[in-house]
Design an enzyme around this catalytic site. Structure first.
Site, PDB file in Angstrom:
ATOM      1  N   GLY A   1       0.816  -1.216   0.000  1.00 27.93           N
ATOM      2  CA  GLY A   1       0.000   0.000   0.000  1.00 27.93           C
ATOM      3  C   GLY A   1       0.838   1.250   0.000  1.00 27.93           C
ATOM      4  CG  ASN A   2       3.290   2.344   3.134  1.00 28.45           C
ATOM      5  OD1 ASN A   2       2.393   3.158   3.288  1.00 28.45           O
ATOM      6  ND2 ASN A   2       3.711   1.557   4.102  1.00 28.45           N
TER       7      ASN A   2
ATOM      8  CE  LYS B   1      -1.838  -3.868   7.014  1.00 29.70           C
ATOM      9  NZ  LYS B   1      -0.635  -4.069   6.189  1.00 29.70           N
TER      10      LYS B   1
ATOM     11  CE  LYS C   1       1.661  -6.026   0.164  1.00 27.68           C
ATOM     12  NZ  LYS C   1       2.405  -5.672   1.352  1.00 27.68           N
TER      13      LYS C   1
ATOM     14  CE  LYS D   1       6.693  -5.522   2.861  1.00 31.24           C
ATOM     15  NZ  LYS D   1       5.763  -5.030   3.893  1.00 31.24           N
TER      16      LYS D   1
END
Length: 303
Positions: free
Chosen positions: A12-13, A124, A207, A265
Protein backbone atom coordinates in the site's frame (compact mmCIF):
# COMPACT_ATOMS: atom_id res chain seq x y z
CA UNK A 1 5.95 -22.88 -23.46
CA UNK A 2 3.47 -22.51 -20.59
CA UNK A 3 4.02 -19.43 -18.46
CA UNK A 4 4.79 -19.85 -14.79
CA UNK A 5 2.43 -18.27 -12.27
CA UNK A 6 3.63 -15.61 -9.84
CA UNK A 7 1.63 -13.99 -7.07
CA UNK A 8 2.76 -10.35 -6.78
CA UNK A 9 2.13 -8.51 -3.51
CA UNK A 10 2.18 -4.75 -4.02
CA UNK A 11 2.54 -2.69 -0.85
CA UNK A 12 0.00 0.00 0.00
CA UNK A 13 2.93 2.31 0.63
CA UNK A 14 4.15 1.69 -2.93
CA UNK A 15 0.81 3.11 -4.06
CA UNK A 16 1.08 6.05 -1.68
CA UNK A 17 4.62 6.79 -0.56
CA UNK A 18 5.38 7.64 3.03
CA UNK A 19 4.58 11.27 3.81
CA UNK A 20 2.66 11.92 0.58
CA UNK A 21 -0.80 13.49 0.94
CA UNK A 22 -3.71 11.08 0.48
CA UNK A 23 -4.77 12.64 -2.84
CA UNK A 24 -6.48 10.61 -5.56
CA UNK A 25 -4.29 11.99 -8.37
CA UNK A 26 -1.08 11.19 -6.45
CA UNK A 27 -2.23 7.62 -5.91
CA UNK A 28 -3.15 7.27 -9.59
CA UNK A 29 0.30 8.52 -10.64
CA UNK A 30 1.97 6.01 -8.31
CA UNK A 31 -0.29 3.20 -9.52
CA UNK A 32 0.58 4.09 -13.14
CA UNK A 33 4.27 3.63 -12.27
CA UNK A 34 3.55 0.36 -10.48
CA UNK A 35 1.53 -0.88 -13.46
CA UNK A 36 4.59 -0.54 -15.71
CA UNK A 37 6.51 -3.00 -13.55
CA UNK A 38 3.56 -5.39 -13.31
CA UNK A 39 3.06 -5.24 -17.08
CA UNK A 40 6.70 -6.20 -17.69
CA UNK A 41 6.32 -9.20 -15.39
CA UNK A 42 3.03 -10.15 -17.09
CA UNK A 43 4.83 -10.51 -20.42
CA UNK A 44 6.79 -13.46 -18.97
CA UNK A 45 4.52 -14.80 -16.19
CA UNK A 46 0.88 -15.37 -15.36
CA UNK A 47 0.37 -12.64 -12.76
CA UNK A 48 -1.99 -12.70 -9.81
CA UNK A 49 -1.82 -9.30 -8.13
CA UNK A 50 -2.49 -8.58 -4.46
CA UNK A 51 -2.28 -5.00 -3.18
CA UNK A 52 -2.06 -3.36 0.25
CA UNK A 53 -4.53 -0.80 1.54
CA UNK A 54 -3.16 0.53 4.84
CA UNK A 55 -3.07 4.25 3.96
CA UNK A 56 -6.33 4.07 2.02
CA UNK A 57 -8.44 2.21 4.58
CA UNK A 58 -7.13 4.55 7.27
CA UNK A 59 -8.19 7.58 5.23
CA UNK A 60 -11.71 6.20 4.75
CA UNK A 61 -11.93 5.56 8.48
CA UNK A 62 -10.88 9.15 9.22
CA UNK A 63 -13.41 10.54 6.75
CA UNK A 64 -16.13 8.47 8.38
CA UNK A 65 -15.33 9.87 11.81
CA UNK A 66 -15.86 13.41 10.57
CA UNK A 67 -19.45 12.83 9.41
CA UNK A 68 -21.47 12.64 12.60
CA UNK A 69 -24.93 11.81 11.21
CA UNK A 70 -24.18 8.10 10.72
CA UNK A 71 -22.13 5.57 12.67
CA UNK A 72 -18.62 5.01 11.24
CA UNK A 73 -18.49 2.10 8.77
CA UNK A 74 -16.73 -1.07 10.06
CA UNK A 75 -13.28 -2.01 8.80
CA UNK A 76 -14.50 -4.93 6.67
CA UNK A 77 -16.77 -2.57 4.69
CA UNK A 78 -13.96 -0.02 4.37
CA UNK A 79 -11.67 -2.82 3.18
CA UNK A 80 -14.15 -3.70 0.43
CA UNK A 81 -14.27 -0.04 -0.62
CA UNK A 82 -10.47 0.07 -0.96
CA UNK A 83 -10.51 -3.15 -3.01
CA UNK A 84 -12.83 -1.44 -5.47
CA UNK A 85 -10.99 1.87 -5.53
CA UNK A 86 -7.44 0.57 -5.86
CA UNK A 87 -8.47 -2.36 -8.03
CA UNK A 88 -10.27 -0.08 -10.45
CA UNK A 89 -7.22 2.12 -11.02
CA UNK A 90 -4.83 -0.85 -11.25
CA UNK A 91 -7.16 -2.60 -13.70
CA UNK A 92 -7.44 0.50 -15.87
CA UNK A 93 -3.71 1.29 -15.93
CA UNK A 94 -2.77 -2.34 -16.64
CA UNK A 95 -5.32 -2.63 -19.44
CA UNK A 96 -3.91 0.53 -21.03
CA UNK A 97 -0.46 -1.10 -21.02
CA UNK A 98 -1.63 -4.62 -21.93
CA UNK A 99 -4.56 -4.18 -24.35
CA UNK A 100 -4.36 -7.80 -25.51
CA UNK A 101 -4.55 -9.32 -22.02
CA UNK A 102 -7.78 -9.66 -20.03
CA UNK A 103 -7.43 -7.89 -16.66
CA UNK A 104 -9.99 -8.72 -13.97
CA UNK A 105 -10.47 -7.41 -10.44
CA UNK A 106 -12.32 -9.70 -8.06
CA UNK A 107 -13.81 -8.55 -4.76
CA UNK A 108 -12.42 -11.18 -2.38
CA UNK A 109 -13.40 -12.34 1.11
CA UNK A 110 -10.85 -14.00 3.42
CA UNK A 111 -11.89 -16.04 6.43
CA UNK A 112 -10.18 -15.56 9.80
CA UNK A 113 -10.41 -17.25 13.20
CA UNK A 114 -12.37 -14.99 15.59
CA UNK A 115 -10.21 -16.35 18.43
CA UNK A 116 -6.95 -15.35 16.72
CA UNK A 117 -4.60 -13.77 19.33
CA UNK A 118 -4.12 -10.81 16.96
CA UNK A 119 -7.44 -9.41 18.15
CA UNK A 120 -5.83 -8.80 21.54
CA UNK A 121 -2.60 -7.27 20.15
CA UNK A 122 -3.23 -4.84 17.26
CA UNK A 123 -0.17 -4.48 15.01
CA UNK A 124 -1.38 -3.53 11.50
CA UNK A 125 -0.67 0.17 10.71
CA UNK A 126 -3.40 2.01 8.81
CA UNK A 127 -3.89 5.62 7.79
CA UNK A 128 -1.37 8.48 7.72
CA UNK A 129 1.65 9.00 9.98
CA UNK A 130 1.50 11.43 12.93
CA UNK A 131 3.85 13.11 15.32
CA UNK A 132 3.67 11.41 18.71
CA UNK A 133 1.67 14.15 20.49
CA UNK A 134 -1.01 14.26 17.79
CA UNK A 135 -1.20 10.46 17.68
CA UNK A 136 -1.74 10.32 21.45
CA UNK A 137 -4.50 12.93 21.24
CA UNK A 138 -6.28 11.06 18.44
CA UNK A 139 -5.93 7.76 20.28
CA UNK A 140 -7.65 9.24 23.31
CA UNK A 141 -10.36 10.93 21.25
CA UNK A 142 -11.26 7.95 19.05
CA UNK A 143 -10.19 5.05 21.35
CA UNK A 144 -7.48 3.97 18.94
CA UNK A 145 -4.34 1.98 19.59
CA UNK A 146 -1.26 3.79 18.24
CA UNK A 147 2.30 2.52 17.93
CA UNK A 148 5.63 3.85 16.60
CA UNK A 149 6.23 3.63 12.85
CA UNK A 150 9.82 4.74 12.27
CA UNK A 151 10.13 8.29 13.60
CA UNK A 152 6.33 8.74 13.52
CA UNK A 153 3.25 7.08 14.99
CA UNK A 154 0.28 5.39 13.28
CA UNK A 155 -3.01 3.85 14.23
CA UNK A 156 -2.81 0.04 14.45
CA UNK A 157 -5.65 -2.49 14.21
CA UNK A 158 -5.93 -6.29 14.61
CA UNK A 159 -4.34 -8.32 11.83
CA UNK A 160 -5.49 -11.96 12.11
CA UNK A 161 -4.08 -14.80 10.02
CA UNK A 162 -6.01 -15.79 6.87
CA UNK A 163 -7.64 -19.23 7.00
CA UNK A 164 -9.49 -19.47 3.69
CA UNK A 165 -10.34 -17.66 0.44
CA UNK A 166 -14.07 -17.67 -0.28
CA UNK A 167 -13.65 -16.87 -4.00
CA UNK A 168 -10.67 -19.20 -4.62
CA UNK A 169 -12.44 -21.22 -7.36
CA UNK A 170 -13.34 -18.03 -9.23
CA UNK A 171 -9.73 -16.83 -9.06
CA UNK A 172 -8.46 -20.14 -10.45
CA UNK A 173 -11.02 -20.04 -13.27
CA UNK A 174 -9.89 -16.56 -14.33
CA UNK A 175 -6.21 -17.58 -14.25
CA UNK A 176 -6.95 -20.66 -16.37
CA UNK A 177 -8.59 -18.37 -18.93
CA UNK A 178 -5.43 -16.26 -19.15
CA UNK A 179 -6.60 -13.28 -17.11
CA UNK A 180 -4.27 -11.05 -15.10
CA UNK A 181 -6.19 -11.25 -11.82
CA UNK A 182 -6.29 -8.58 -9.11
CA UNK A 183 -7.66 -10.16 -5.94
CA UNK A 184 -7.51 -10.39 -2.12
CA UNK A 185 -6.79 -6.66 -2.12
CA UNK A 186 -5.79 -5.27 1.26
CA UNK A 187 -5.36 -8.85 2.43
CA UNK A 188 -8.97 -9.66 1.58
CA UNK A 189 -12.18 -8.61 3.29
CA UNK A 190 -12.00 -10.25 6.74
CA UNK A 191 -14.99 -12.50 7.46
CA UNK A 192 -15.91 -15.34 9.79
CA UNK A 193 -18.46 -18.14 9.78
CA UNK A 194 -21.22 -17.53 12.30
CA UNK A 195 -24.40 -19.61 12.56
CA UNK A 196 -23.92 -20.89 9.04
CA UNK A 197 -23.41 -17.45 7.53
CA UNK A 198 -20.48 -15.24 6.54
CA UNK A 199 -20.12 -12.17 8.76
CA UNK A 200 -17.64 -9.27 8.48
CA UNK A 201 -14.88 -8.86 11.06
CA UNK A 202 -13.37 -5.65 12.45
CA UNK A 203 -9.77 -6.13 11.26
CA UNK A 204 -7.33 -5.63 8.38
CA UNK A 205 -5.52 -8.77 7.21
CA UNK A 206 -1.85 -8.40 6.30
CA UNK A 207 -1.67 -8.50 2.51
CA UNK A 208 1.65 -10.36 2.49
CA UNK A 209 0.24 -13.19 4.61
CA UNK A 210 -2.79 -13.32 2.30
CA UNK A 211 -0.56 -13.30 -0.77
CA UNK A 212 1.46 -16.22 0.63
CA UNK A 213 -1.75 -18.09 1.48
CA UNK A 214 -3.09 -17.43 -2.02
CA UNK A 215 0.19 -18.50 -3.65
CA UNK A 216 0.06 -21.80 -1.77
CA UNK A 217 -3.61 -22.38 -2.67
CA UNK A 218 -2.83 -21.75 -6.35
CA UNK A 219 0.40 -23.80 -6.25
CA UNK A 220 2.12 -20.73 -7.73
CA UNK A 221 5.70 -20.98 -8.92
CA UNK A 222 6.81 -17.84 -7.06
CA UNK A 223 5.72 -15.15 -4.63
CA UNK A 224 7.03 -11.63 -5.27
CA UNK A 225 6.72 -9.03 -2.51
CA UNK A 226 7.32 -5.49 -3.78
CA UNK A 227 7.93 -2.82 -1.16
CA UNK A 228 9.75 0.46 -0.52
CA UNK A 229 13.00 -1.31 0.47
CA UNK A 230 15.31 -2.67 -2.23
CA UNK A 231 16.08 -5.87 -0.27
CA UNK A 232 15.85 -7.53 3.13
CA UNK A 233 18.48 -5.99 5.40
CA UNK A 234 20.12 -7.09 8.60
CA UNK A 235 20.69 -4.25 11.10
CA UNK A 236 18.36 -1.99 9.08
CA UNK A 237 19.05 1.69 9.64
CA UNK A 238 22.40 1.10 11.36
CA UNK A 239 25.91 1.65 10.05
CA UNK A 240 26.28 -2.15 10.00
CA UNK A 241 23.23 -2.78 7.77
CA UNK A 242 23.70 -5.52 5.21
CA UNK A 243 21.45 -6.69 2.38
CA UNK A 244 20.65 -10.38 2.09
CA UNK A 245 20.87 -11.43 -1.56
CA UNK A 246 19.91 -15.10 -1.18
CA UNK A 247 18.70 -16.81 1.98
CA UNK A 248 16.55 -19.57 3.47
CA UNK A 249 13.86 -19.78 6.13
CA UNK A 250 16.35 -21.50 8.44
CA UNK A 251 18.80 -18.62 8.15
CA UNK A 252 16.08 -16.00 8.60
CA UNK A 253 14.93 -17.72 11.81
CA UNK A 254 18.15 -16.46 13.43
CA UNK A 255 17.17 -12.81 13.01
CA UNK A 256 14.46 -10.45 14.25
CA UNK A 257 12.62 -8.08 11.90
CA UNK A 258 10.30 -5.17 12.67
CA UNK A 259 6.73 -6.39 13.34
CA UNK A 260 5.27 -3.31 11.63
CA UNK A 261 7.08 -3.59 8.32
CA UNK A 262 9.52 -6.34 7.23
CA UNK A 263 8.50 -8.86 9.92
CA UNK A 264 5.20 -9.93 8.31
CA UNK A 265 6.89 -10.16 4.90
CA UNK A 266 9.54 -12.53 6.26
CA UNK A 267 6.93 -14.58 8.12
CA UNK A 268 4.75 -14.85 5.00
CA UNK A 269 7.75 -15.77 2.83
CA UNK A 270 8.96 -18.51 5.14
CA UNK A 271 5.44 -19.91 5.45
CA UNK A 272 5.16 -20.19 1.66
CA UNK A 273 8.55 -21.90 1.27
CA UNK A 274 7.98 -24.27 4.19
CA UNK A 275 4.67 -25.35 2.65
CA UNK A 276 6.32 -26.29 -0.61
CA UNK A 277 6.78 -22.98 -2.42
CA UNK A 278 9.83 -22.72 -4.66
CA UNK A 279 10.81 -19.03 -4.59
CA UNK A 280 10.03 -15.78 -2.82
CA UNK A 281 11.50 -12.49 -4.00
CA UNK A 282 11.45 -9.32 -1.89
CA UNK A 283 12.59 -5.92 -3.11
CA UNK A 284 11.80 -2.58 -4.68
CA UNK A 285 8.93 -2.07 -7.06
CA UNK A 286 11.08 -0.96 -10.01
CA UNK A 287 13.22 -4.13 -9.72
CA UNK A 288 10.30 -6.58 -9.99
CA UNK A 289 11.36 -8.70 -12.96
CA UNK A 290 15.03 -8.67 -11.98
CA UNK A 291 14.15 -9.89 -8.48
CA UNK A 292 12.48 -12.95 -9.99
CA UNK A 293 15.63 -13.55 -12.05
CA UNK A 294 17.86 -13.31 -8.95
CA UNK A 295 19.52 -10.13 -10.20
CA UNK A 296 18.14 -7.76 -7.54
CA UNK A 297 16.46 -7.74 -4.13
CA UNK A 298 16.40 -10.78 -1.85
CA UNK A 299 15.58 -14.32 -2.96
CA UNK A 300 14.31 -16.81 -0.37
CA UNK A 301 14.42 -20.51 -1.25
CA UNK A 302 14.34 -23.90 0.46
CA UNK A 303 17.62 -25.48 1.58
Amino acid sequence: MTKQTVVVALGGNALLRRGEPLEANIQRNNIALAAKTIAEIAKEYNVVLVHGNGPQVGLLALQGLEYKKVMPYPLDVLGSETQGMIGYILMQELKNLLPNIDVSCLLTQMTVDPNDPAFFNPTKPIGPVYQEAEARDLAEKFHWTVKPDGEYYRRVVPSPQPTGIIECDAIESLINKGHLVICTGGGGIPVKHENGKLVGVEAVIDKDMSAAYLAKQLDADALLILTDADAVYLDWGKSTQKALKSTTPNELANYTFDAGSMGPKIEASCEFIQQGGKLVGIGALQDGLNILKGQAGTNIMAE
